[in-house]
Scaffold this motif. Structure first.
Motif, PDB file in Angstrom:
ATOM      1  N   ASN A   1       0.822  -1.201   0.000  1.00 23.16           N
ATOM      2  CA  ASN A   1       0.000   0.000   0.000  1.00 23.16           C
ATOM      3  C   ASN A   1       0.857   1.252   0.000  1.00 23.16           C
ATOM      4  N   ARG A   2       1.963   1.198   0.755  1.00 22.28           N
ATOM      5  CA  ARG A   2       2.829   2.360   0.865  1.00 22.28           C
ATOM      6  C   ARG A   2       3.480   2.685  -0.482  1.00 22.28           C
ATOM      7  N   LEU A   3       3.806   1.662  -1.263  1.00 23.23           N
ATOM      8  CA  LEU A   3       4.465   1.887  -2.546  1.00 23.23           C
ATOM      9  C   LEU A   3       3.493   2.085  -3.699  1.00 23.23           C
ATOM     10  N   PHE A   4       2.409   1.307  -3.719  1.00 18.86           N
ATOM     11  CA  PHE A   4       1.544   1.285  -4.886  1.00 18.86           C
ATOM     12  C   PHE A   4       0.176   1.923  -4.660  1.00 18.86           C
ATOM     13  N   GLY A   5      -0.161   2.230  -3.407  1.00 16.19           N
ATOM     14  CA  GLY A   5      -1.471   2.777  -3.120  1.00 16.19           C
ATOM     15  C   GLY A   5      -2.444   1.688  -2.703  1.00 16.19           C
TER      16      GLY A   5
ATOM     17  N   ASP B   1      -4.150  -3.933  -5.746  1.00 12.33           N
ATOM     18  CA  ASP B   1      -3.955  -5.241  -5.100  1.00 12.33           C
ATOM     19  C   ASP B   1      -3.143  -6.188  -5.972  1.00 12.33           C
ATOM     20  N   ASN B   2      -2.595  -5.699  -7.071  1.00 12.49           N
ATOM     21  CA  ASN B   2      -1.891  -6.573  -8.000  1.00 12.49           C
ATOM     22  C   ASN B   2      -0.507  -6.976  -7.511  1.00 12.49           C
TER      23      ASN B   2
ATOM     24  N   PHE C   1       6.075  -8.862  -5.793  1.00 14.45           N
ATOM     25  CA  PHE C   1       5.455 -10.069  -6.340  1.00 14.45           C
ATOM     26  C   PHE C   1       4.103  -9.732  -6.965  1.00 14.45           C
ATOM     27  N   ASP C   2       3.845 -10.325  -8.118  1.00 19.33           N
ATOM     28  CA  ASP C   2       2.558 -10.196  -8.798  1.00 19.33           C
ATOM     29  C   ASP C   2       1.592 -11.200  -8.174  1.00 19.33           C
ATOM     30  N   THR C   3       0.580 -10.698  -7.504  1.00 19.75           N
ATOM     31  CA  THR C   3      -0.376 -11.581  -6.814  1.00 19.75           C
ATOM     32  C   THR C   3      -1.480 -12.080  -7.748  1.00 19.75           C
TER      33      THR C   3
ATOM     34  N   GLU D   1       2.183 -16.532  -6.675  1.00 22.45           N
ATOM     35  CA  GLU D   1       2.816 -15.219  -6.737  1.00 22.45           C
ATOM     36  C   GLU D   1       4.081 -15.307  -7.583  1.00 22.45           C
ATOM     37  N   LYS D   2       4.233 -14.360  -8.490  1.00 26.57           N
ATOM     38  CA  LYS D   2       5.387 -14.364  -9.393  1.00 26.57           C
ATOM     39  C   LYS D   2       6.248 -13.135  -9.118  1.00 26.57           C
TER      40      LYS D   2
END
Length: 238
Positions: A52-56, A60-61, A120-122, A128-129
């Motif tokens: 959340n801190r980095l992407f907002g 949720d991705n 990681f891509d959720t 997770e990738k």
């Protein structure tokens, strides 16, 4: 393109320490403090909060995990090294990578002062990738405590999505957090990294983020000598 395949990789330039013993002790105090603040805040910030801190909060991705290499699963560690190899082996050459650099990079990654931030891509189909990662440390350079980005790597399929920029921002953020909690020890002065001269896209990326060639980079420190052209990397700072 905003993000290149292999943005940064540390070339082991090393620190040239100088000054009195007292000065060295205060710098070491700053570095120890920075690790303490970082490890504490990252323990309190779970993966979701870091994301959340980095992407907002609306994104949720991606999930972010930060810690020493041992805090990642064996599978995640393999992914980290696979991305590093895919991105950086072409710059070192196949023979050099196989006979020397692969072993050196693995050894560096296991050192106790190495910290990793992995994205990681959720939304990946199976699990997770790994999309991108950064290895950073708090080190002394020329008598000053700094944040040093040892590696910044983005998977090919995730380039141009701003992941590299956000990881650099995380490194700056951790330095600022440590400085805010300092009282008498000298603050961390800058963020530094090493980039291959042949990696033009990476160099352009860092210029857009405000990085410039540092005074200890061979291009400057050996500008009047015969060895400046020998080095295949630059040291940048911000």
């Amino acid at each position: 393109a905003e993000v290149t395949m292999g943005l940064a990789t540390h070339s082991g330039s090393g620190s040239r320490r100088s000054g009195s013993r007292t000065a060295k002790d205060t710098v070491l105090c700053t570095l120890a403090h920075a690790y303490a603040v970082t490890d504490c805040t990252l323990t309190l910030d779970d993966d979701a909060n870091l994301g959340n801190r980095l992407f907002g909060s609306s994104d949720d991705n991606f999930k972010v995990r930060v810690g020493a290499l041992s805090s990642f699963t064996a599978s995640q560690q393999r992914e980290l090294f696979e991305v590093l190899q895919q991105n950086m082996a072409p710059f070192y050459g196949a023979h050099s990578w196989k006979t020397k650099m692969a072993r050196q990079k693995k050894k560096e990654s296991k050192q106790t002062d190495a910290r990793f931030a992995a994205v990681f891509d959720t939304q990946h189909a199976n699990d997770e990738k790994l999309a991108a990662f950064m290895q950073f440390r708090f080190v002394e350079e020329e008598g000053e405590p700094v944040v040093y980005i040892y590696e910044l790597q983005v998977q090919a399929n995730y380039q141009t999505q701003g992941l590299g920029k956000k990881l650099v921002a995380l490194a700056e953020q951790q330095g600022n957090r440590a400085n805010q909690a300092l009282t008498s020890a000298p603050p961390l002065t800058k963020v530094m990294l090493t980039v291959h001269k042949s990696n033009e896209r990476a160099r352009a990326f860092y210029r857009r983020l405000g990085f410039d060639v540092d005074d200890i980079s061979p291009a400057k420190s050996d500008a009047e000598g015969d060895d400046a052209g020998y080095y295949d990397y630059e040291i940048l700072s911000k």
